[in-house]
Design a protein around this motif. Structure first.
Motif, mmCIF file in Angstrom:
data_model
loop_
_atom_site.group_PDB
_atom_site.id
_atom_site.type_symbol
_atom_site.label_atom_id
_atom_site.label_comp_id
_atom_site.label_asym_id
_atom_site.label_seq_id
_atom_site.Cartn_x
_atom_site.Cartn_y
_atom_site.Cartn_z
ATOM 1 N N GLU A 1 -11.120 -10.068 -19.713
ATOM 2 C CA GLU A 1 -10.947 -8.794 -19.014
ATOM 3 C C GLU A 1 -10.511 -7.666 -19.951
ATOM 4 N N LEU A 2 -9.697 -7.990 -20.940
ATOM 5 C CA LEU A 2 -9.202 -6.948 -21.840
ATOM 6 C C LEU A 2 -9.995 -6.876 -23.133
ATOM 7 N N ALA A 3 -11.190 -7.490 -23.135
ATOM 8 C CA ALA A 3 -12.094 -7.333 -24.280
ATOM 9 C C ALA A 3 -12.441 -5.852 -24.449
ATOM 10 N N THR A 4 -12.548 -5.165 -23.315
ATOM 11 C CA THR A 4 -12.614 -3.703 -23.316
ATOM 12 C C THR A 4 -11.226 -3.197 -22.962
ATOM 13 N N PRO A 5 -10.573 -2.457 -23.846
ATOM 14 C CA PRO A 5 -9.183 -2.039 -23.595
ATOM 15 C C PRO A 5 -9.043 -1.175 -22.343
ATOM 16 N N ILE A 6 -7.911 -1.330 -21.663
ATOM 17 C CA ILE A 6 -7.539 -0.415 -20.590
ATOM 18 C C ILE A 6 -6.234 0.269 -21.002
ATOM 19 N N ASN A 7 -6.064 1.495 -20.571
ATOM 20 C CA ASN A 7 -4.863 2.242 -20.954
ATOM 21 C C ASN A 7 -3.743 2.052 -19.943
ATOM 22 N N GLU A 8 -2.520 2.084 -20.443
ATOM 23 C CA GLU A 8 -1.364 2.025 -19.561
ATOM 24 C C GLU A 8 -1.339 3.253 -18.661
ATOM 25 N N PHE A 9 -0.790 3.090 -17.485
ATOM 26 C CA PHE A 9 -0.774 4.122 -16.442
ATOM 27 C C PHE A 9 -0.356 5.485 -16.985
ATOM 28 N N ASP A 10 -1.245 6.480 -16.793
ATOM 29 C CA ASP A 10 -0.989 7.879 -17.134
ATOM 30 C C ASP A 10 -0.722 8.088 -18.629
ATOM 31 N N THR A 11 -1.282 7.218 -19.483
ATOM 32 C CA THR A 11 -1.137 7.380 -20.933
ATOM 33 C C THR A 11 -2.473 7.074 -21.610
ATOM 34 N N LYS A 12 -2.500 7.266 -22.932
ATOM 35 C CA LYS A 12 -3.663 6.894 -23.750
ATOM 36 C C LYS A 12 -3.356 5.643 -24.568
ATOM 37 N N PRO B 1 -3.340 1.761 -25.152
ATOM 38 C CA PRO B 1 -4.017 0.570 -24.622
ATOM 39 C C PRO B 1 -3.031 -0.549 -24.294
ATOM 40 N N VAL B 2 -3.327 -1.304 -23.256
ATOM 41 C CA VAL B 2 -2.555 -2.504 -22.927
ATOM 42 C C VAL B 2 -2.787 -3.533 -24.028
ATOM 43 N N ASP B 3 -1.712 -4.065 -24.595
ATOM 44 C CA ASP B 3 -1.817 -5.075 -25.652
ATOM 45 C C ASP B 3 -2.160 -6.427 -25.020
ATOM 46 N N PRO B 4 -3.330 -7.020 -25.354
ATOM 47 C CA PRO B 4 -3.729 -8.279 -24.719
ATOM 48 C C PRO B 4 -2.757 -9.431 -24.948
ATOM 49 N N VAL B 5 -2.242 -9.556 -26.172
ATOM 50 C CA VAL B 5 -1.327 -10.657 -26.478
ATOM 51 C C VAL B 5 -0.017 -10.479 -25.716
ATOM 52 N N ALA B 6 0.490 -9.253 -25.692
ATOM 53 C CA ALA B 6 1.724 -8.977 -24.945
ATOM 54 C C ALA B 6 1.512 -9.191 -23.445
ATOM 55 N N ARG B 7 0.326 -8.858 -22.950
ATOM 56 C CA ARG B 7 0.033 -9.061 -21.530
ATOM 57 C C ARG B 7 0.014 -10.555 -21.204
ATOM 58 N N TYR B 8 -0.601 -11.345 -22.082
ATOM 59 C CA TYR B 8 -0.591 -12.798 -21.878
ATOM 60 C C TYR B 8 0.843 -13.326 -21.851
ATOM 61 N N LYS B 9 1.646 -12.929 -22.828
ATOM 62 C CA LYS B 9 3.021 -13.425 -22.920
ATOM 63 C C LYS B 9 3.821 -13.038 -21.679
ATOM 64 N N HIS B 10 3.555 -11.841 -21.163
ATOM 65 C CA HIS B 10 4.282 -11.386 -19.984
ATOM 66 C C HIS B 10 4.028 -12.309 -18.796
ATOM 67 N N TYR B 11 2.751 -12.579 -18.512
ATOM 68 C CA TYR B 11 2.433 -13.409 -17.351
ATOM 69 C C TYR B 11 2.766 -14.875 -17.571
ATOM 70 N N ALA B 12 2.621 -15.352 -18.790
ATOM 71 C CA ALA B 12 2.976 -16.749 -19.078
ATOM 72 C C ALA B 12 4.473 -16.958 -18.878
ATOM 73 N N GLU B 13 5.272 -16.002 -19.341
ATOM 74 C CA GLU B 13 6.722 -16.109 -19.201
ATOM 75 C C GLU B 13 7.142 -15.954 -17.744
ATOM 76 N N ALA B 14 6.505 -15.016 -17.035
ATOM 77 C CA ALA B 14 6.824 -14.816 -15.616
ATOM 78 C C ALA B 14 6.496 -16.066 -14.805
ATOM 79 N N TYR B 15 5.371 -16.700 -15.125
ATOM 80 C CA TYR B 15 5.008 -17.941 -14.440
ATOM 81 C C TYR B 15 6.014 -19.041 -14.746
ATOM 82 N N LYS B 16 6.354 -19.198 -16.012
ATOM 83 C CA LYS B 16 7.290 -20.242 -16.427
ATOM 84 C C LYS B 16 8.649 -20.062 -15.760
ATOM 85 N N ASN B 17 9.054 -18.802 -15.557
ATOM 86 C CA ASN B 17 10.358 -18.506 -14.963
ATOM 87 C C ASN B 17 10.325 -18.492 -13.425
#
Length: 308
Positions: free
Chosen positions: A52-63, A65-81
């Motif tokens: 999904e993030l092969a094409t970058p998307i920008n963070e809300f109201d900014t220029k 880009p959402v960092d793919p690795v950081a996005r993965y870590k966020h959801y992996a950690e949220a799931y684990k917790n």
């Protein structure tokens, strides 16, 4: 096998194969060879992010880009917790793509979960699945003239300042994705809304209709058909019965010249593979029932919602 798996779950966004493969290997480099229950979920999150993030998307109201690795870590950690909805680990890669593609910053996603669990945790367990998480649109966001208190805008400002249909739709998508619930953006004439997953199917909210809405170049009817067909067939079955025909149709279209999006699902005697693909997708819908959308079972972790 990996390329086939990617194709089965929709392929990289905008055909960015190189970016998707690079992102996936960057994320999965440290995965153990012996996959336990948690690692299997991590792999699905990683693949969803890569596609999904092969094409970058920008963070809300900014220029930015959402960092793919950081996005993965966020959801992996949220799931684990245990911070996400109990259904989260049971979603397919294709469904998870509609979770991880939030334009919210990761810290705002974390804030959304913490805010709701502290302020109104009952909303996460409402009997009416269409109201879970999004009930806050009726109680707190509300339809009103928006009040923005800073720039760039944030989802905290949407909650406090409200807005018409667009800010309400933005917040609805945001809070669902924050808890790991797939949503599809939805626009139709003079209205912005959302469509979300529930255990009985994908449901349009805020007055949206499948017939009138569209998003990101796809009509609501086509999304409804694909999400339903994927729900009642395994990824392997969908790959064999639909994706391969789509690939053949795309190759013949490329030779002939790209068709307009409105003609993609048209049956035409001069477009054999495209017509067969369209017919096959209609056949795949014959076995659709509400039970096909259920996502439950042992999830690897005890969630905070289940404890509540």
């Amino acid at each position: 096998d990996m390329l086939k798996f990617m194709l089965a779950h929709g392929g990289p966004k905008d055909g960015k194969w190189g970016s998707a493969i690079k992102i996936y290997f960057e994320i999965s480099n440290d995965f153990p060879e012996e996959a336990d229950e948690l690692t299997m979920v991590y792999r699905k999150i990683a693949m969803a992010v890569a596609l999904e993030l092969a094409t970058p998307i920008n963070e809300f109201d900014t220029k930015i880009p959402v960092d793919p690795v950081a996005r993965y870590k966020h959801y992996a950690e949220a799931y684990k917790n245990g911070e996400l909805d109990p259904a989260f680990p049971h979603f397919s890669v294709w469904e998870l793509r509609h979770v991880i593609n939030s334009d919210a910053k990761n810290d705002q996603l974390a804030w959304g979960r913490k805010m709701m669990m502290n302020y109104a945790p009952y909303i996460t367990t409402l009997t009416d699945a269409t109201e879970r998480y999004t009930y806050m649109l009726k109680t707190d966001v509300l339809m009103r003239n928006p009040t923005w208190t800073g720039s760039p805008r944030t989802y905290q400002q949407v909650l406090s300042g409200g807005g018409k249909d667009k800010p309400n739709a933005w917040f609805g998508r945001f809070i669902c994705k924050a808890f790991g619930i797939p949503t599809w953006g939805c626009s139709q004439p003079k209205k912005e809304s959302l469509i979300r997953w529930t255990p009985t199917g994908w449901i349009p909210l805020m007055g949206a209709t499948w017939e009138e809405c569209s998003f990101d170049g796809m009509s609501g009817i086509d999304f409804q058909a694909e999400s339903s067909a994927r729900a009642c067939h395994t990824a392997e079955e969908y790959y064999k019965k639909a994706v391969l025909l789509d690939c053949l149709a795309d190759m013949t279209d490329a030779k002939r010249g790209q068709d307009a999006e409105s003609e993609k699902n048209a049956i035409h005697p001069m477009k054999l593979w495209r017509s067969l693909s369209t017919i096959q997708k209609a056949v795949l819908l014959e076995g659709v029932n509400a039970e096909a959308f259920e996502r439950s079972g042992e999830g690897g972790v005890k969630t905070k919602i289940e404890k509540y």
